[in-house]
Design a protein around this motif. Structure first.
Motif, PDB file in Angstrom:
ATOM      1  N   ILE A 169       0.836  -1.209   0.000  1.00 27.27           N
ATOM      2  CA  ILE A 169       0.000   0.000   0.000  1.00 27.27           C
ATOM      3  C   ILE A 169       0.866   1.252   0.000  1.00 27.27           C
ATOM      4  CG2 ILE A 169      -1.669   1.351   1.329  1.00 27.27           C
ATOM      5  CD1 ILE A 169      -2.865  -1.305   2.284  1.00 27.27           C
ATOM      6  N   ASN A 170       1.882   1.292   0.868  1.00 23.54           N
ATOM      7  CA  ASN A 170       2.724   2.486   0.970  1.00 23.54           C
ATOM      8  C   ASN A 170       3.522   2.746  -0.299  1.00 23.54           C
ATOM      9  OD1 ASN A 170       1.802   2.916   3.531  1.00 23.54           O
ATOM     10  ND2 ASN A 170       3.666   2.284   4.574  1.00 23.54           N
ATOM     11  N   SER A 171       3.870   1.672  -1.014  1.00 20.00           N
ATOM     12  CA  SER A 171       4.624   1.834  -2.260  1.00 20.00           C
ATOM     13  C   SER A 171       3.719   2.222  -3.427  1.00 20.00           C
ATOM     14  CB  SER A 171       5.337   0.527  -2.607  1.00 20.00           C
ATOM     15  OG  SER A 171       4.391  -0.478  -2.957  1.00 20.00           O
ATOM     16  N   GLU A 172       2.425   2.203  -3.163  1.00 22.63           N
ATOM     17  CA  GLU A 172       1.411   2.521  -4.176  1.00 22.63           C
ATOM     18  C   GLU A 172       1.400   1.516  -5.318  1.00 22.63           C
ATOM     19  OE1 GLU A 172       1.977   6.616  -5.307  1.00 22.63           O
ATOM     20  OE2 GLU A 172       1.219   7.352  -3.379  1.00 22.63           O
ATOM     21  N   LYS A 173       1.912   0.307  -5.042  1.00 21.33           N
ATOM     22  CA  LYS A 173       1.813  -0.764  -6.034  1.00 21.33           C
ATOM     23  C   LYS A 173       0.359  -1.226  -6.150  1.00 21.33           C
ATOM     24  CE  LYS A 173       6.246  -1.267  -6.947  1.00 21.33           C
ATOM     25  NZ  LYS A 173       6.815  -1.044  -8.301  1.00 21.33           N
ATOM     26  N   LEU A 174      -0.347  -1.146  -5.020  1.00 19.43           N
ATOM     27  CA  LEU A 174      -1.760  -1.535  -4.980  1.00 19.43           C
ATOM     28  C   LEU A 174      -2.544  -0.561  -4.119  1.00 19.43           C
ATOM     29  CD1 LEU A 174      -1.502  -5.394  -4.301  1.00 19.43           C
ATOM     30  CD2 LEU A 174      -2.010  -4.319  -6.492  1.00 19.43           C
ATOM     31  N   LYS A 175      -3.823  -0.494  -4.364  1.00 20.60           N
ATOM     32  CA  LYS A 175      -4.723   0.226  -3.464  1.00 20.60           C
ATOM     33  C   LYS A 175      -5.162  -0.739  -2.368  1.00 20.60           C
ATOM     34  CE  LYS A 175      -6.578   3.037  -7.243  1.00 20.60           C
ATOM     35  NZ  LYS A 175      -7.799   3.359  -8.040  1.00 20.60           N
ATOM     36  N   SER A 176      -5.573  -0.211  -1.253  1.00 18.32           N
ATOM     37  CA  SER A 176      -6.028  -1.072  -0.156  1.00 18.32           C
ATOM     38  C   SER A 176      -7.222  -1.926  -0.579  1.00 18.32           C
ATOM     39  CB  SER A 176      -6.402  -0.226   1.065  1.00 18.32           C
ATOM     40  OG  SER A 176      -7.453   0.680   0.756  1.00 18.32           O
ATOM     41  N   THR A 177      -8.028  -1.395  -1.475  1.00 15.97           N
ATOM     42  CA  THR A 177      -9.211  -2.127  -1.939  1.00 15.97           C
ATOM     43  C   THR A 177      -8.865  -3.293  -2.859  1.00 15.97           C
ATOM     44  OG1 THR A 177      -9.459  -0.437  -3.667  1.00 15.97           O
ATOM     45  CG2 THR A 177     -10.818  -0.203  -1.685  1.00 15.97           C
ATOM     46  N   ASP A 178      -7.574  -3.411  -3.232  1.00 18.19           N
ATOM     47  CA  ASP A 178      -7.116  -4.525  -4.070  1.00 18.19           C
ATOM     48  C   ASP A 178      -6.685  -5.728  -3.243  1.00 18.19           C
ATOM     49  OD1 ASP A 178      -7.432  -3.174  -6.514  1.00 18.19           O
ATOM     50  OD2 ASP A 178      -5.463  -2.218  -6.331  1.00 18.19           O
ATOM     51  N   ILE A 179      -6.725  -5.595  -1.900  1.00 21.70           N
ATOM     52  CA  ILE A 179      -6.118  -6.598  -1.024  1.00 21.70           C
ATOM     53  C   ILE A 179      -7.156  -7.212  -0.080  1.00 21.70           C
ATOM     54  CG2 ILE A 179      -4.358  -6.998   0.748  1.00 21.70           C
ATOM     55  CD1 ILE A 179      -2.860  -4.553  -0.375  1.00 21.70           C
ATOM     56  N   ILE A 180      -7.063  -8.534   0.075  1.00 17.32           N
ATOM     57  CA  ILE A 180      -7.879  -9.250   1.053  1.00 17.32           C
ATOM     58  C   ILE A 180      -6.958 -10.085   1.936  1.00 17.32           C
ATOM     59  CG2 ILE A 180      -8.335 -11.147  -0.588  1.00 17.32           C
ATOM     60  CD1 ILE A 180     -11.034 -11.541   0.869  1.00 17.32           C
ATOM     61  N   VAL A 181      -7.219 -10.071   3.235  1.00 20.24           N
ATOM     62  CA  VAL A 181      -6.354 -10.734   4.216  1.00 20.24           C
ATOM     63  C   VAL A 181      -7.183 -11.670   5.085  1.00 20.24           C
ATOM     64  CG1 VAL A 181      -4.679 -10.391   6.078  1.00 20.24           C
ATOM     65  CG2 VAL A 181      -4.933  -8.653   4.298  1.00 20.24           C
ATOM     66  N   SER A 182      -6.609 -12.833   5.387  1.00 17.86           N
ATOM     67  CA  SER A 182      -7.301 -13.767   6.285  1.00 17.86           C
ATOM     68  C   SER A 182      -6.404 -14.163   7.451  1.00 17.86           C
ATOM     69  CB  SER A 182      -7.740 -15.033   5.533  1.00 17.86           C
ATOM     70  OG  SER A 182      -6.612 -15.783   5.117  1.00 17.86           O
ATOM     71  N   ASP A 183      -7.047 -14.484   8.571  1.00 18.88           N
ATOM     72  CA  ASP A 183      -6.348 -14.994   9.746  1.00 18.88           C
ATOM     73  C   ASP A 183      -7.382 -15.649  10.648  1.00 18.88           C
ATOM     74  OD1 ASP A 183      -3.378 -14.374  11.041  1.00 18.88           O
ATOM     75  OD2 ASP A 183      -4.904 -14.795  12.560  1.00 18.88           O
ATOM     76  N   ILE A 184      -6.956 -16.667  11.399  1.00 18.85           N
ATOM     77  CA  ILE A 184      -7.898 -17.342  12.294  1.00 18.85           C
ATOM     78  C   ILE A 184      -8.213 -16.486  13.519  1.00 18.85           C
ATOM     79  CG2 ILE A 184      -7.221 -19.668  11.574  1.00 18.85           C
ATOM     80  CD1 ILE A 184      -5.476 -19.821  14.080  1.00 18.85           C
ATOM     81  N   ASN A 185      -7.381 -15.482  13.769  1.00 18.92           N
ATOM     82  CA  ASN A 185      -7.569 -14.589  14.909  1.00 18.92           C
ATOM     83  C   ASN A 185      -8.414 -13.386  14.487  1.00 18.92           C
ATOM     84  OD1 ASN A 185      -7.269 -12.582  16.924  1.00 18.92           O
ATOM     85  ND2 ASN A 185      -5.288 -13.404  17.541  1.00 18.92           N
ATOM     86  N   ARG A 186      -9.660 -13.347  14.932  1.00 15.98           N
ATOM     87  CA  ARG A 186     -10.570 -12.281  14.542  1.00 15.98           C
ATOM     88  C   ARG A 186     -10.072 -10.911  14.999  1.00 15.98           C
ATOM     89  NH1 ARG A 186     -13.513 -10.217  10.956  1.00 15.98           N
ATOM     90  NH2 ARG A 186     -14.578 -12.198  10.645  1.00 15.98           N
ATOM     91  N   GLU A 187      -9.494 -10.828  16.186  1.00 17.18           N
ATOM     92  CA  GLU A 187      -8.995  -9.540  16.678  1.00 17.18           C
ATOM     93  C   GLU A 187      -7.879  -9.010  15.779  1.00 17.18           C
ATOM     94  OE1 GLU A 187      -7.833  -9.619  20.745  1.00 17.18           O
ATOM     95  OE2 GLU A 187      -9.832 -10.134  21.481  1.00 17.18           O
ATOM     96  N   ARG A 188      -7.029  -9.925  15.319  1.00 18.64           N
ATOM     97  CA  ARG A 188      -5.933  -9.513  14.442  1.00 18.64           C
ATOM     98  C   ARG A 188      -6.468  -9.010  13.103  1.00 18.64           C
ATOM     99  NH1 ARG A 188      -0.981  -7.282  14.476  1.00 18.64           N
ATOM    100  NH2 ARG A 188       0.209  -7.884  12.616  1.00 18.64           N
ATOM    101  N   ILE A 189      -7.456  -9.691  12.563  1.00 17.02           N
ATOM    102  CA  ILE A 189      -8.070  -9.256  11.307  1.00 17.02           C
ATOM    103  C   ILE A 189      -8.730  -7.893  11.476  1.00 17.02           C
ATOM    104  CG2 ILE A 189     -10.082  -9.699   9.802  1.00 17.02           C
ATOM    105  CD1 ILE A 189      -7.581 -11.116   8.901  1.00 17.02           C
ATOM    106  N   ASP A 190      -9.435  -7.699  12.575  1.00 16.74           N
ATOM    107  CA  ASP A 190     -10.093  -6.410  12.818  1.00 16.74           C
ATOM    108  C   ASP A 190      -9.063  -5.283  12.859  1.00 16.74           C
ATOM    109  OD1 ASP A 190     -12.540  -7.652  12.920  1.00 16.74           O
ATOM    110  OD2 ASP A 190     -12.647  -7.712  15.112  1.00 16.74           O
ATOM    111  N   TYR A 191      -7.914  -5.559  13.475  1.00 20.86           N
ATOM    112  CA  TYR A 191      -6.840  -4.561  13.538  1.00 20.86           C
ATOM    113  C   TYR A 191      -6.324  -4.228  12.134  1.00 20.86           C
ATOM    114  CZ  TYR A 191      -1.924  -3.152  13.673  1.00 20.86           C
ATOM    115  OH  TYR A 191      -0.724  -2.534  13.429  1.00 20.86           O
ATOM    116  N   ILE A 192      -6.056  -5.256  11.328  1.00 20.41           N
ATOM    117  CA  ILE A 192      -5.528  -5.047   9.971  1.00 20.41           C
ATOM    118  C   ILE A 192      -6.530  -4.278   9.108  1.00 20.41           C
ATOM    119  CG2 ILE A 192      -4.853  -6.215   7.825  1.00 20.41           C
ATOM    120  CD1 ILE A 192      -2.671  -6.418   9.870  1.00 20.41           C
ATOM    121  N   VAL A 193      -7.785  -4.659   9.188  1.00 28.38           N
ATOM    122  CA  VAL A 193      -8.839  -3.993   8.402  1.00 28.38           C
ATOM    123  C   VAL A 193      -8.964  -2.531   8.813  1.00 28.38           C
ATOM    124  CG1 VAL A 193     -11.330  -3.892   7.977  1.00 28.38           C
ATOM    125  CG2 VAL A 193     -10.137  -6.093   7.930  1.00 28.38           C
TER     126      VAL A 193
END
Length: 265
Positions: A21-45
């Motif tokens: 995102i910071n390099s502007e190679k992609l927009k944030s809307t181009d990325i999807i992230v998964s993790d079994i830890n819901r709190e961690r996902i909420d933080y990333i989102v």
């Protein structure tokens, strides 16, 4: 369809997201992230405004390129349930230490597999990344190199050298942080405040690295230029040699490389 998916939202997964995102190679809307830890996902989102899910399958089914950023011990239980959901032409980029492309391919089945060993400075786009492309088509390589360039400097190596990359640059930031910590403590011992010592130590490391990078001189040449006859630096260098400084660093790289090799067995 998302351009990039990241399975695993730990330190390295976050580094990939932030770096891209910071390099502007992609927009944030181009990325999807998964993790079994819901709190961690909420933080990333919340922090990066990407799409988040606790379903790895959703990532695989909705991303063109998937970064695998889980712990090596979790690779089988992560990929086995996803095997049937990967598609032909999809790219899977493994960031796992000590995990061979052959093993990833056997677990994931259909996607093209690229093995990458990054390090944590990728978080700010200043990472050092070793990459092994295997039999990836040339046109796909260029696309992935452009993407990885957003995380730092990329060095292409044969896969048998990935354990060495892990020992040198993958684990390397820890060695550098220890060196900086020692410089700071040395400065404090001689009377500087923590803030003064830290500023001087950090800039010394940054400046020295940039000088080496820009001049392309051998490190020993630049070292000798600092060592005046009977001066302070040659006395200090002699003490470092006496204490086995270089031997300790070489041994650290060797041990980390061995451990990476052990993880693959």
């Amino acid at each position: 369809m998302f351009k990039v998916g990241v399975i695993g939202a730990g330190n390295m997964g976050e580094a990939v997201v932030r770096g891209l995102i910071n390099s502007e190679k992609l927009k944030s809307t181009d990325i999807i992230v998964s993790d079994i830890n819901r709190e961690r996902i909420d933080y990333i989102v919340d922090r990066y405004n990407v799409a988040g899910t606790t379903s790895n399958r959703r990532v695989v089914e909705n991303a063109e390129v998937v970064f695998l950023a889980v712990k090596p011990k979790d690779v089988e239980k992560t990929l086995t349930p996803l095997k049937e959901f990967f598609s032909e032409g999809q790219v899977l980029i493994s960031l796992l230490a000590g995990t061979t492309t052959e093993k990833i391919k056997s677990l994931a089945n259909r996607p093209a597999v690229i093995r990458v060993m990054p390090n944590t400075p990728a978080l700010i786009g200043e990472g050092a990344l070793g990459v092994s492309f295997g039999d990836i088509p040339e046109e796909k390589k260029e696309e992935i190199l452009n993407l990885l360039g957003g995380l730092g400097r990329v060095v292409e190596v044969e896969e048998y050298l990935m354990d060495a990359v892990t020992g040198l640059s993958g684990s390397g930031p820890a060695y550098v942080f220890m060196f900086i910590e020692a410089l700071i403590q040395g400065g404090i011992k001689e009377g500087l405040s923590y803030s003064q010592a830290k500023e001087l130590a950090v800039q010394t490391v940054i400046g020295s690295a940039k000088l080496l990078q820009e001049t392309e001189e051998h490190p020993s040449v630049l070292r000798d230029r600092v060592c005046s006859p009977a001066g302070t630096t040659i006395y200090a260098v002699h003490k470092l040699e006496e204490k086995g400084f270089k031997d300790a660093v070489i041994s650290a790289v060797e041990e980390a490389s061995k451990r990476s090799s052990q993880l693959s067995k």
